[in-house]
Design an enzyme around this catalytic site. Structure first.
Site, PDB file in Angstrom:
ATOM      1  N   LYS A 121      44.324  46.635  45.849  1.00 13.93           N
ATOM      2  CA  LYS A 121      44.248  47.899  45.102  1.00 13.93           C
ATOM      3  C   LYS A 121      45.155  47.773  43.880  1.00 13.93           C
ATOM      4  CE  LYS A 121      44.599  49.400  49.823  1.00 13.93           C
ATOM      5  NZ  LYS A 121      43.280  49.790  50.250  1.00 13.93           N
ATOM      6  N   ASP A 137      45.287  46.707  29.032  1.00 10.60           N
ATOM      7  CA  ASP A 137      45.762  46.380  27.674  1.00 10.60           C
ATOM      8  C   ASP A 137      47.009  45.504  27.637  1.00 10.60           C
ATOM      9  OD1 ASP A 137      43.671  47.849  26.719  1.00 10.60           O
ATOM     10  OD2 ASP A 137      44.862  49.567  26.066  1.00 10.60           O
ATOM     11  N   HIS A 179      40.559  43.751  49.744  1.00 12.45           N
ATOM     12  CA  HIS A 179      41.283  44.964  50.117  1.00 12.45           C
ATOM     13  C   HIS A 179      42.373  45.292  49.095  1.00 12.45           C
ATOM     14  CE1 HIS A 179      43.885  47.531  52.824  1.00 12.45           C
ATOM     15  NE2 HIS A 179      42.693  47.989  53.131  1.00 12.45           N
ATOM     16  N   ASP A 187      67.864  47.251  53.500  1.00 15.49           N
ATOM     17  CA  ASP A 187      69.231  47.453  52.998  1.00 15.49           C
ATOM     18  C   ASP A 187      69.298  48.231  51.685  1.00 15.49           C
ATOM     19  OD1 ASP A 187      70.286  46.188  55.180  1.00 15.49           O
ATOM     20  OD2 ASP A 187      70.638  44.270  54.169  1.00 15.49           O
ATOM     21  N   HIS A 215      48.869  56.933  54.460  1.00 13.73           N
ATOM     22  CA  HIS A 215      48.226  55.650  54.164  1.00 13.73           C
ATOM     23  C   HIS A 215      49.176  54.691  53.446  1.00 13.73           C
ATOM     24  CE1 HIS A 215      44.874  53.216  52.139  1.00 13.73           C
ATOM     25  NE2 HIS A 215      44.588  53.162  53.423  1.00 13.73           N
ATOM     26  N   LYS A 225      52.121  51.968  52.557  1.00 14.35           N
ATOM     27  CA  LYS A 225      52.642  50.713  53.099  1.00 14.35           C
ATOM     28  C   LYS A 225      53.940  50.429  52.362  1.00 14.35           C
ATOM     29  CE  LYS A 225      48.010  50.374  53.814  1.00 14.35           C
ATOM     30  NZ  LYS A 225      46.998  51.255  53.227  1.00 14.35           N
TER      31      LYS A 225
END
Length: 473
Positions: A392, A397, A390, A221, A214, A216
């Site tokens: 995440k 603090d 979507h 380089d 899952h 991404k």
């Protein structure tokens, strides 16, 4: 005929009992064991088929070799790491050491970070970075769609491959089930190395469906990297047609890209069997004016512990003032649920933003009982109304934050291969807090949505029944 029928029925129930025994003997979490046993017992035939496809635990089988290579590849990276005057904040030393000891996730300082909060920003930054590539491009994506955006990015990759740049692409086989193979063959014919992650083919279907990459991750380089929640698909830019798409990606330049590169190369060895550990994949980064300290943490079913989940729990337990979370799916594991409620009851300002309308209806319904439970403990829950949320992220603090591919649900914490970058220090935390606060302005309180806090009996019953299956969603 009647006798044959009785024999078949007896064989079926024997199979059911054996399957349930197999579930129990696997020593999973009680909630997941109960959910699978309930499915196998209550859904004729389909329950057993579902268990064969999605439920069998392969952690101790093929994936163990991946764990060994994970350690080896991390050690190869250590030879290129040279950080002078690395300063670890004392208040975060325990968490940083946790990730080092369990995941060998090294902290890197001196990074420049851009926060990208929509698909247009991400695609523009990605295409610019691809255009400047001269050595290699590494793409590790759950979804690489054969739509206009997918072709735009693949065309850019093909152009660089024709210039002599090494281009490697990993796509998740289940995440790209709807993508025509011709799309990937076109890149292969242009000289791009393309590999699926855990391809699912009959008859070796079984539980490979359940363990998905899952992540991404994109590395250019060895100097620039991207990590977050956005896949390469047009809906991440233009939305679904019904609603806009809200997501978060971070672009990193500096020594921290070493960690992104290592994560990709581990996945590449897993899918291709080739180990790359040359110096050119870990070039000396240019000095960065910013001093952002970060750790990239990966987790997956091959690991002995759910590292990212442990990081979330540690942050919640250590929070003193606030914890703000954005997640598209809210089906928390018991440790995360307990930590959320404990923090809120202790007086910590805990806020969670979820989408008003999800792209997964059953998951949305299953999450509502969890949302009610945490609100009763004092957590403030908000529905994002300006599109599909979507994103995440977590910020705590004014001193620590994280962004990546991990949802607050069982699948991300336990079954998927995920990656999150953890940032330490006030500058990044304040920037991530500003992102949360901006999204909060486009959100409404959970309590203010009719029927959410006190739904009718039948709806509450449906939500509670679906909650039983939340470990499998």
């Amino acid at each position: 005929m009647h006798g044959l029928y009785l024999i078949l029925v007896a064989l079926y129930w024997l199979t059911v009992v054996l399957a349930i025994v197999h579930v129990v003997m696997d020593n999973r979490q009680p909630a997941k064991t109960t959910a699978w046993a309930l499915i196998i017992w209550s859904i004729p035939v389909a329950g057993i088929i579902a268990y064969l496809f999605f439920g069998i635990n392969t952690r101790r089988q093929r994936l163990v070799s991946r764990r060994q290579m994970d350690d080896l590849t991390k050690r190869s990276m250590l030879g290129f790491v040279n950080q002078q005057d690395l300063q670890i904040p004392e208040q975060h030393k325990t968490l940083i050491d946790l990730f080092i000891n369990q995941n060998l996730s090294l902290p890197f300082q001196g990074n420049t970070v851009s926060i990208l909060t929509d698909g247009y920003q991400f695609v523009h930054a990605l295409l610019a970075a691809i255009g400047e590539a001269h050595s290699h491009i590494h793409v590790d994506m759950y979804i690489f769609e054969d739509d206009p955006l997918g072709y735009l990015v693949s065309d850019a990759l093909i152009a660089k491959a024709q210039e002599g740049v090494e281009v490697r692409v990993i796509y998740d086989d289940v995440g790209c089930w709807s993508v025509k193979q011709r799309f990937f063959e076109r890149m292969k014919e242009a000289g791009i190395e393309v590999m699926p992650f855990l391809p699912v083919r009959f008859p070796s279907f079984t539980s490979k469906v359940n363990y998905r990459n899952h992540r991404k991750l994109i590395v250019i380089d060895g100097l620039t990297g991207f990590v977050g929640g956005m896949n390469l698909a047009l809906r991440y830019v233009k939305g679904t047609g019904c609603q806009a798409w809200r997501d978060t990606m971070v672009q990193v330049s500096g020594p921290g890209v070493y960690a992104l590169q290592r994560a990709f190369l581990v996945d590449w060895y897993f899918v291709d069997g080739t180990l790359f550990s040359d110096r050119k994949y870990y070039p000396s980064p240019e000095p960065q004016p910013a001093q952002n300290l970060l750790q990239l943490v990966t987790s997956g079913p091959a690991d002995p512990y759910p590292d990212i989940m442990q990081g979330f729990v540690h942050i919640l337990q250590a929070a003193r003032h606030y914890v703000y979370i954005e997640t598209p799916y809210f089906l928390p594991t018991e440790p995360v649920l307990f930590a959320l409620k404990t923090a809120a009851i202790a007086g910590v300002d805990v806020r969670v933003i979820v989408p008003r309308y999800s792209d997964a209806r059953l998951t949305e319904l299953a999450s509502r009982s969890y949302l009610r439970e945490v609100t009763e403990a004092g957590v403030q829950v908000f529905y994002y109304t300006a599109g599909f949320m979507h994103s995440k992220l977590l910020v705590c603090d004014d001193d620590i934050c994280t962004c990546g591919s991990t949802n607050v649900d069982f699948r991300s914490f336990e079954n998927n291969f995920e990656s999150n970058v953890f940032f330490y220090g006030q500058p990044m935390a304040l920037r991530m807090r500003d992102v949360f606060m901006y999204d909060l302005q486009a959100s409404v309180a959970f309590d203010d949505v009719p029927g959410r806090q006190h739904p009718k009996f039948l709806k509450r019953l449906l939500e509670s029944v679906l909650r039983l299956f939340s470990p499998l969603m």
